[in-house]
Design a protein around this motif. Structure first.
Motif, PDB file in Angstrom:
ATOM      1  N   ALA A  28     -45.234 -57.521  83.764  1.00 23.17           N
ATOM      2  CA  ALA A  28     -45.254 -56.183  83.174  1.00 23.17           C
ATOM      3  C   ALA A  28     -44.162 -55.305  83.775  1.00 23.17           C
ATOM      4  N   ARG A  29     -44.007 -55.360  85.088  1.00 23.96           N
ATOM      5  CA  ARG A  29     -43.030 -54.496  85.755  1.00 23.96           C
ATOM      6  C   ARG A  29     -41.592 -54.970  85.534  1.00 23.96           C
ATOM      7  N   LEU A  30     -41.424 -56.235  85.209  1.00 26.28           N
ATOM      8  CA  LEU A  30     -40.101 -56.696  84.802  1.00 26.28           C
ATOM      9  C   LEU A  30     -39.745 -56.181  83.410  1.00 26.28           C
ATOM     10  N   LEU A  31     -40.751 -56.054  82.550  1.00 26.21           N
ATOM     11  CA  LEU A  31     -40.498 -55.663  81.169  1.00 26.21           C
ATOM     12  C   LEU A  31     -40.299 -54.169  80.975  1.00 26.21           C
ATOM     13  N   VAL A  32     -41.046 -53.333  81.737  1.00 28.76           N
ATOM     14  CA  VAL A  32     -41.095 -51.909  81.385  1.00 28.76           C
ATOM     15  C   VAL A  32     -39.736 -51.207  81.408  1.00 28.76           C
ATOM     16  N   PRO A  33     -38.860 -51.431  82.376  1.00 32.42           N
ATOM     17  CA  PRO A  33     -37.576 -50.721  82.301  1.00 32.42           C
ATOM     18  C   PRO A  33     -36.748 -51.139  81.093  1.00 32.42           C
ATOM     19  N   GLN A  34     -36.846 -52.413  80.725  1.00 35.91           N
ATOM     20  CA  GLN A  34     -36.103 -52.901  79.564  1.00 35.91           C
ATOM     21  C   GLN A  34     -36.678 -52.330  78.269  1.00 35.91           C
ATOM     22  N   MET A  35     -38.004 -52.282  78.179  1.00 34.85           N
ATOM     23  CA  MET A  35     -38.641 -51.705  76.992  1.00 34.85           C
ATOM     24  C   MET A  35     -38.341 -50.220  76.883  1.00 34.85           C
ATOM     25  N   ALA A  36     -38.401 -49.512  78.020  1.00 39.18           N
ATOM     26  CA  ALA A  36     -38.121 -48.074  78.019  1.00 39.18           C
ATOM     27  C   ALA A  36     -36.706 -47.799  77.524  1.00 39.18           C
ATOM     28  N   GLN A  37     -35.763 -48.613  77.966  1.00 36.99           N
ATOM     29  CA  GLN A  37     -34.378 -48.434  77.519  1.00 36.99           C
ATOM     30  C   GLN A  37     -34.252 -48.669  76.022  1.00 36.99           C
ATOM     31  N   ALA A  38     -34.919 -49.703  75.523  1.00 40.23           N
ATOM     32  CA  ALA A  38     -34.825 -50.033  74.098  1.00 40.23           C
ATOM     33  C   ALA A  38     -35.527 -49.015  73.214  1.00 40.23           C
ATOM     34  N   PHE A  87     -57.425 -57.141  68.053  1.00 37.05           N
ATOM     35  CA  PHE A  87     -56.111 -56.810  68.601  1.00 37.05           C
ATOM     36  C   PHE A  87     -55.023 -57.066  67.567  1.00 37.05           C
ATOM     37  N   THR A  88     -53.902 -56.411  67.789  1.00 39.54           N
ATOM     38  CA  THR A  88     -52.661 -56.741  67.081  1.00 39.54           C
ATOM     39  C   THR A  88     -51.817 -57.538  68.053  1.00 39.54           C
ATOM     40  N   HIS A  89     -51.759 -58.850  67.845  1.00 37.97           N
ATOM     41  CA  HIS A  89     -50.998 -59.716  68.747  1.00 37.97           C
ATOM     42  C   HIS A  89     -49.578 -59.863  68.203  1.00 37.97           C
ATOM     43  N   MET A  90     -48.601 -59.423  68.988  1.00 37.89           N
ATOM     44  CA  MET A  90     -47.235 -59.325  68.473  1.00 37.89           C
ATOM     45  C   MET A  90     -46.318 -60.453  68.905  1.00 37.89           C
ATOM     46  N   VAL A  91     -46.290 -60.764  70.205  1.00 35.54           N
ATOM     47  CA  VAL A  91     -45.327 -61.771  70.667  1.00 35.54           C
ATOM     48  C   VAL A  91     -45.829 -62.411  71.950  1.00 35.54           C
ATOM     49  N   GLN A  92     -45.660 -63.721  72.058  1.00 32.36           N
ATOM     50  CA  GLN A  92     -45.940 -64.410  73.314  1.00 32.36           C
ATOM     51  C   GLN A  92     -44.764 -64.168  74.252  1.00 32.36           C
ATOM     52  N   LEU A  93     -45.054 -63.781  75.488  1.00 34.78           N
ATOM     53  CA  LEU A  93     -44.006 -63.429  76.443  1.00 34.78           C
ATOM     54  C   LEU A  93     -43.534 -64.643  77.233  1.00 34.78           C
ATOM     55  N   VAL A  94     -44.404 -65.183  78.062  1.00 40.13           N
ATOM     56  CA  VAL A  94     -44.061 -66.330  78.904  1.00 40.13           C
ATOM     57  C   VAL A  94     -45.279 -67.235  79.004  1.00 40.13           C
ATOM     58  N   LEU A 100     -52.591 -51.501  64.428  1.00 39.26           N
ATOM     59  CA  LEU A 100     -51.316 -50.880  64.806  1.00 39.26           C
ATOM     60  C   LEU A 100     -50.421 -50.788  63.567  1.00 39.26           C
ATOM     61  N   PRO A 101     -49.855 -49.621  63.281  1.00 39.31           N
ATOM     62  CA  PRO A 101     -49.020 -49.479  62.080  1.00 39.31           C
ATOM     63  C   PRO A 101     -47.884 -50.506  62.033  1.00 39.31           C
ATOM     64  N   GLN A 102     -47.622 -51.017  60.848  1.00 41.21           N
ATOM     65  CA  GLN A 102     -46.648 -52.091  60.701  1.00 41.21           C
ATOM     66  C   GLN A 102     -45.254 -51.715  61.194  1.00 41.21           C
ATOM     67  N   PRO A 103     -44.758 -50.499  60.972  1.00 39.01           N
ATOM     68  CA  PRO A 103     -43.426 -50.168  61.504  1.00 39.01           C
ATOM     69  C   PRO A 103     -43.340 -50.305  63.027  1.00 39.01           C
ATOM     70  N   ILE A 104     -44.440 -49.970  63.734  1.00 40.84           N
ATOM     71  CA  ILE A 104     -44.445 -50.114  65.192  1.00 40.84           C
ATOM     72  C   ILE A 104     -44.478 -51.592  65.570  1.00 40.84           C
ATOM     73  N   VAL A 105     -45.300 -52.359  64.855  1.00 39.83           N
ATOM     74  CA  VAL A 105     -45.356 -53.809  65.088  1.00 39.83           C
ATOM     75  C   VAL A 105     -43.970 -54.417  64.919  1.00 39.83           C
ATOM     76  N   ALA A 146     -39.289 -56.899  67.235  1.00 34.89           N
ATOM     77  CA  ALA A 146     -37.836 -57.069  67.191  1.00 34.89           C
ATOM     78  C   ALA A 146     -37.185 -56.911  68.561  1.00 34.89           C
ATOM     79  N   ILE A 147     -37.691 -55.980  69.397  1.00 34.94           N
ATOM     80  CA  ILE A 147     -36.994 -55.699  70.653  1.00 34.94           C
ATOM     81  C   ILE A 147     -37.367 -56.651  71.781  1.00 34.94           C
ATOM     82  N   VAL A 148     -38.585 -57.218  71.759  1.00 34.97           N
ATOM     83  CA  VAL A 148     -39.052 -57.981  72.921  1.00 34.97           C
ATOM     84  C   VAL A 148     -38.340 -59.330  73.087  1.00 34.97           C
ATOM     85  N   PRO A 149     -38.191 -60.164  72.052  1.00 30.08           N
ATOM     86  CA  PRO A 149     -37.512 -61.456  72.281  1.00 30.08           C
ATOM     87  C   PRO A 149     -36.118 -61.333  72.886  1.00 30.08           C
ATOM     88  N   PRO A 150     -35.261 -60.403  72.441  1.00 32.61           N
ATOM     89  CA  PRO A 150     -33.963 -60.266  73.122  1.00 32.61           C
ATOM     90  C   PRO A 150     -34.089 -59.833  74.584  1.00 32.61           C
TER      91      PRO A 150
END
Length: 325
Positions: free
Chosen positions: A48-58, A116-123, A260-265, A270-274
């Motif tokens: 989680a802490r590895l992801l948050v700065p990257q997500m915040a930037q995106a 839940f709205t399951h969006m993407v498998q992380l690791v 969760l609204p589809q535009p947010i999903v 879109a942003i997490v895999p990159p």
């Protein structure tokens, strides 16, 4: 457009003026919380802490990790299940809850799939079977051969955990009925008892044991990944040792409350895999021995994996009467 004269005229006539319609602010316009349902320092918190700065930037907004530990991850997961589906509460979902919890806990306060709205498998991270460095068991065959004739104790992080289920499967597949389970309240006390010689071995995610494997204090006899790990090429897989059913992993994902609204999903998907593919994160995931699939499963593909794993591990739990009350 209504001007002041029109509004006064409507008021004099006793007619209510129409409400002014305000456009909803675009998401996100405030901080987002990312719930980690295990304590600080563990794999969920680390990822989680590895992801948050990257997500915040995106996303252009702050993302804050909130640790809500307890009941094997159920408490924090339930917090998210009951949160508003507005994109401001997200979850680092974990197979320990959404798969193994679903398989062994008959009274979860939520449906691990549909609530839940399951969006993407992380690791995902494989499990290993470990012995202390001076153990007489040099190979997995040494261990299971002994467990066919006398008690050999394996520790796990708790009843109904993935290591517990994997150890039960190994006992059955190897026809080693004396491979006895000893549950602990987490991996650390199990490791301490392995090191002290109080139990012969433990089954555990590799992520919490890489340092002890590097310094030689613990020795892995087998890993549950499909292929050998680049960092530990001398550790064979369960499959190549004759136990293909023990090929498995524990995954982490990004999820949210249902609805969760589809535009947010779509934006998060879109942003997490990159982000996962960025070199600095890939290096850390390699250190942790927990890697994203390429490409990571998203949406219905992620949910399909979850449903299949729930079915598979529910069958295992029933076979061995493993129930968490």
């Amino acid at each position: 457009m209504l001007n002041r004269r029109h509004l006064l005229g409507l008021a004099a006539a006793g007619i209510a003026a129409p409400a002014v319609v305000r456009a909803q602010a675009p998401w996100p316009n405030r901080s987002i919380r990312l719930v980690a349902q295990f304590p600080p320092g563990g794999l969920v918190d680390t990822v989680a802490r590895l992801l948050v700065p990257q997500m915040a930037q995106a996303l252009g907004q702050s993302v804050v990790v909130e640790n809500r530990a307890g009941a094997g991850g159920v408490i924090g997961t339930d917090v998210v299940a009951k949160a508003a589906p507005d994109g401001y509460t997200l979850l680092v979902s974990h197979a320990s809850v959404h798969v193994y919890g679903a398989a062994t806990r008959p009274s979860l306060p939520f449906d691990p799939v549909t609530d839940f709205t399951h969006m993407v498998q992380l690791v995902e991270a494989p499990n290993i079977i470990l012995v202390r460095a001076n153990s007489p068991f040099r190979t997995l065959d040494d261990l299971v051969s002994a467990a066919r004739t006398r008690p050999v104790r394996f520790g796990s992080s708790g009843i109904g955990s993935a290591p517990h289920l994997l150890g039960a499967m190994l006992s059955a597949e190897a026809r080693a009925p004396n491979l006895d389970h000893v549950p602990y309240a987490g991996s650390a006390p199990a490791m301490q008892d392995v090191m002290a010689g109080n139990i012969e071995c433990m089954v555990d995610p590799i992520t919490t044991n890489t340092q002890q494997m590097r310094d030689g204090s613990l020795r892995a006899l087998a890993v549950s990944s499909p292929q050998r790990l680049a960092m530990f090429p001398n550790v064979p897989t369960f499959a190549e040792l004759g136990f293909p059913k023990l090929t498995s992993s524990q995954w982490l994902g990004l999820s949210a409350p249902k609805g969760l609204p589809q535009p947010i999903v779509e934006r998060l998907t879109a942003i997490v895999p990159p982000i996962l593919a960025r070199p600095e994160l890939a290096a850390r995931f390699t250190d942790l021995q927990t890697m994203p699939r390429n490409p990571p499963p998203t949406g219905e593909a992620f949910v399909a994996i979850m449903r299949q794993e729930i079915a598979d591990w529910t069958a295992v739990a029933r076979q061995f009467s493993i129930v968490v009350s």
